[in-house]
Design an enzyme around this catalytic site. Structure first.
Site, PDB file in Angstrom:
ATOM      1  N   THR A 467      -1.925   4.650  -7.823  1.00 44.55           N
ATOM      2  CA  THR A 467      -1.919   3.192  -7.757  1.00 44.55           C
ATOM      3  C   THR A 467      -3.193   2.622  -7.145  1.00 44.55           C
ATOM      4  O   THR A 467      -3.426   1.426  -7.221  1.00 44.55           O
ATOM      5  CB  THR A 467      -0.733   2.741  -6.896  1.00 44.55           C
ATOM      6  N   LYS A 631     -10.207  -3.050 -10.116  1.00 45.28           N
ATOM      7  CA  LYS A 631     -10.053  -2.068 -11.194  1.00 45.28           C
ATOM      8  C   LYS A 631      -8.704  -1.337 -11.119  1.00 45.28           C
ATOM      9  O   LYS A 631      -7.978  -1.304 -12.117  1.00 45.28           O
ATOM     10  CB  LYS A 631     -11.212  -1.078 -11.163  1.00 45.28           C
ATOM     11  N   GLY A 700       2.634  -7.346  -4.466  1.00 45.16           N
ATOM     12  CA  GLY A 700       2.645  -6.053  -5.159  1.00 45.16           C
ATOM     13  C   GLY A 700       2.420  -6.222  -6.644  1.00 45.16           C
ATOM     14  O   GLY A 700       2.610  -7.303  -7.198  1.00 45.16           O
ATOM     15  N   GLU A 703       5.541  -2.964 -10.113  1.00 43.80           N
ATOM     16  CA  GLU A 703       6.717  -3.184 -10.973  1.00 43.80           C
ATOM     17  C   GLU A 703       6.494  -4.319 -11.975  1.00 43.80           C
ATOM     18  O   GLU A 703       6.882  -4.235 -13.134  1.00 43.80           O
ATOM     19  CB  GLU A 703       7.964  -3.547 -10.138  1.00 43.80           C
TER      20      GLU A 703
HETATM   21 MO1  MOS Z   1       8.799   2.332  -8.296  1.00 42.59          MO
HETATM   22  S1  MOS Z   1      10.522   2.424  -9.435  1.00 42.59           S
HETATM   23  O1  MOS Z   1       9.442   1.680  -6.881  1.00 42.59           O
HETATM   24  O2  MOS Z   1       8.195   3.877  -8.108  1.00 42.59           O
END
Ligand code: MOS
Length: 737
Positions: A467, A631, A700, A703
């Site tokens: 991430t 990025k 965030g 999701e």
């Molecule tokens: Mo995500 S479903 O909180 O890795």
């Protein structure tokens, strides 16, 4: 440890990923890639029936295979303290206790484990384990099972159903979604090494090393601090790494049994049954509006599949409470037990499923009202307040997302009349849908070690599952202190580092930013204290007054009252400076509601003769507050859209209704979107700091990038063809019917 940053020339550049070089060169190790002295291998034998009882297990042939050290079954397994009583087991939240029952609840359930010198020995021996069963009927088909399960109220009912019984416009439809699996590149694996009677070292594929520590401590009843967990590089998770699965417990049991380090890596087919999946779902959405398109009420019902031994309920109807303003809401849900492994959170869990039905229904309503679906949404967004708890949103730019996205896709080219744009055998259409996710924040800690040459190593136990956590920590430490990025190194994903929660629920960045801000303040305050021995101006300096550079510190502006690090070190007789700080959510959580959001726009081409759907263009505009690392942030969103394309068009788990086993449970049989299926994806961010969420203003993104993507595709297919498809995935056969 510490492979992050090594030989990574890109680290100092604005968009380089701190772990990038180590990951792409293979220098960074995934859990299964560590080699320990004297390590042996464990392989699961899975049940070949989906329901029933084990009658006998014959190990004679398997035991003759050279290199076999031991074979564990429910008949000889070592005692596991946390599985000893129902109450203890419940407390572990592990689910079905491994090798503690003769009952079979799903196909491929681990019923034996071969431990051998090599993976080949173990795999071959596993194939020779002979099992007899008494099989019972298995229920694996969600679509034939869900109807019989009664719904239960979910959450508070708002207003009443009667209030909109005579709504001028009503859509009342049912929607289906197949189960899909996370399919991270890195497969789940654990290397377990008992370094003492109650001391354990684990190399584990996980999204949270502290969660692994906590869970394993309960299962094996050893002190949490005696368990060391490495998960420095993670090849994707999507939610599959948020729990401890059988590979972890199996490896630990095996290592105890043979008193050697043991590696247990699941095979790809085993991953389909043993590491969770997004469950199949049925939904009904009834939505009423007045003739101007103002929503009057929504009835949202949802059911999802679960296993026979755990009750996993998706938050299917939660999103219906967040996005739009309307007075009357009723939600009901149920879970449907099936002879499958237990499902789990998968990217955008619940909301992703719910958004498919609600955002499809709103699209259907827009055609009934003959209104532009963008205009219809803009009319109904709850921008200022969370409609459920009435708290003001700390920030909510979903309206800006949809307005900007419409421009980027060229929404003006869209025709309200379905099927109006054709090009030879292709029909072209446009679709829109939105996504929203609560912007959470958890407690997290970070530490900094500073050396005399200015090198700052910022540390946390939090994992980086791809991430960009490490890169963002570097960017934030740079922003908060002024230290050049090439002087900032990152260490993470190891349980001995400052504690932090799992990387899940899109809270990683939000939580970590608070910890990095706090530890940077502590470092600056400490440096000011040391500098005060040289220059008294630093005596009462606040962290905000201190600026770091590669060689020293200054007061309020660069170079002002400069004191060199060399002098600070010498005057105070320092070795290294070590600081640590924690941070977490506070009173702002009582005062505000927090959300991140996306608007998805899709242009599709549908081939009328073959039913092939080609996504021509995907646009996503996201509000994730401040964008700390552009990025990786854009990567998050474009990756999520590729996931959304898979969900909309390809991904489905198939179970054989007669035998109960999964079919096509590998990457030949299970189709998800690859490069050839993905268009150029245009991602844009609102990039406005959230004023209350945390010190960085970052919400965030993990999701919310996938939530709303699949309905945008289904809506585009309708616009192209006039076919409303309410059953995911939308495979070519459904288009041609
Ligand atoms: Mo995500 S479903 O909180 O890795």
């Amino acid at each position: 440890m510490g492979l992050f940053n090594t030989k990574n020339k890109a680290a100092g550049k604005p968009n380089g990923r701190v772990e990038g070089i180590a990951k792409v060169t293979g220098a960074g190790k995934y859990a299964a890639e560590y080699k320990l002295d004297n390590m042996c291998h464990a392989v699961f034998v899975g049940s070949s029936i989906a329901a029933g009882t084990i009658k006998s297990i014959h190990l004679d042939h398997a035991k003759q295979v050279e290199g076999v050290l031991d074979i564990i079954t429910h008949l000889n397994r070592p005692a596991v303290a946390g599985f000893a009583t129902e109450a203890k087991l419940k407390d572990t939240r592990f689910g079905l206790p491994l090798f503690h029952t003769d009952k079979v609840y799903f196909s491929n359930q681990p019923i034996a484990m071969v431990i051998a010198e090599t993976l080949e020995d173990a795999s071959y021996a596993a194939s020779l384990v002979e099992v007899t069963y008494e099989a019972s009927p298995a229920t694996v088909d969600f679509k034939t099972a869900y109807a019989a399960v009664p719904l239960k109220p979910q959450g508070r009912e708002r207003g009443s159903m009667d209030a909109w019984a005579n709504a001028p416009a009503v859509i009342d439809q049912e929607y289906h979604m197949a189960a899909e699996v996370h399919s991270p590149m890195e497969m789940h694996a654990t290397i377990a090494h008992w370094t003492g009677d109650d001391k354990l070292v684990l190399y584990d594929k996980t999204q949270g090393v502290v969660n692994v520590q906590r869970t394993i401590a309960k299962i094996f009843e050893i002190p949490q601090e005696n368990i060391e967990v490495f998960s420095e590089f993670v090849g994707g998770g999507f939610g599959s790494g948020l729990r401890v699965w059988t590979n972890g417990v199996g490896a630990i049991m095996a290592a105890k049994q043979v008193k050697r380090p043991v590696k247990l890596m699941l095979t790809r087919p085993q991953m389909f049954s043993l590491t969770g999946y997004r469950p199949a779902a049925w939904q009904r959405v009834k939505i009423g509006a007045d003739k101007d398109g103002r929503f009057l009420g929504i009835l949202h019902q949802g059911k999802n599949g679960t296993s026979m031994f755990e009750q996993f309920q998706e938050g299917i109807t939660a999103i219906t409470r967040m996005v739009y303003n309307f007075d009357n809401l009723k939600a009901e849900q149920a879970i449907v037990p099936l002879n499958l492994g237990t499902p789990t959170w998968m990217r955008g869990p619940g909301d992703c499923t719910g958004a498919f039905a609600v955002e499809s229904a709103i699209d259907e309503l827009s055609y009934q009202l003959n209104m532009d679906p963008v205009a219809l949404r803009l009319k109904n967004f709850a921008i200022t307040h969370d409609p459920e708890n009435k708290k003001p949103y700390s920030s909510n730019f979903i309206d800006e997302c949809i307005t900007k996205g419409a421009e980027m896709i060229g929404w003006k080219q869209r025709k309200q009349q379905p099927g109006a744009i054709t090009e030879g055998d292709w029909k072209i259409g446009y679709g829109v849908a939105v996504g929203m996710w609560g912007a959470g924040r958890g407690n997290a800690s970070a530490g900094i070690t500073m050396e005399k040459d200015g090198t700052m190593t910022v540390k946390t136990a939090m994992t980086d599952i791809g991430t960009g956590t490490g890169t963002s920590m570097q960017n934030m430490a740079h922003t908060f202190t002024g230290m050049p990025k090439e002087k900032i190194k990152i260490e993470l994903g190891h349980s001995t580092l400052p504690t932090a929660g799992s990387q899940g629920g899109s809270t990683g960045m939000s939580s970590m930013s608070g910890a990095v801000a706090a530890v940077c303040d502590v470092l600056k305050q400490q440096l000011a204290g040391y500098a005060a021995a040289i220059n008294p101006v630093y005596k009462d300096a606040k962290p905000a007054d201190i600026l770091l550079s590669a060689t020293g510190i200054s007061y309020k502006t660069a170079k002002n009252e400069f004191v060199s690090l060399a002098d600070i070190w010498q005057k105070n007789n320092l070795a290294n400076i070590e600081v640590k700080a924690s941070s977490g959510p506070g009173a702002e959580r009582q005062q505000y509601a927090f959300c991140c959001s996306t608007a998805h726009f899709i242009k599709v081409r549908v081939h009328t003769k073959t039913g092939k759907v080609k996504i021509e263009k995907a646009v996503c505009v996201a509000d994730g507050g401040t964008i700390v690392s552009e990025k990786p942030a854009a990567n998050q969103i474009s990756g999520a859209i590729v996931g959304g394309i898979g969900m909309a068009l390809m991904e489905e788990i198939h179970a054989d209704h007669r035998l109960g086993n999964l079919v096509g449970n590998d990457f030949a049989g299970y189709h998800f979107a690859v490069n050839a299926d993905a268009p150029i994806i245009e991602v844009a961010f609102i990039n406005k700091p959230d004023p209350y969420v945390n010190p960085s203003g970052a919400k965030g993104l993990g999701e919310v990038g996938i939530i709303g993507c699949a309905p945008a595709i289904a809506n585009a297919i309708y616009n192209a063809t006039g076919k409303r498809l309410r059953d995911l995935p939308i495979t070519p056969d459904k288009i041609l019917v």
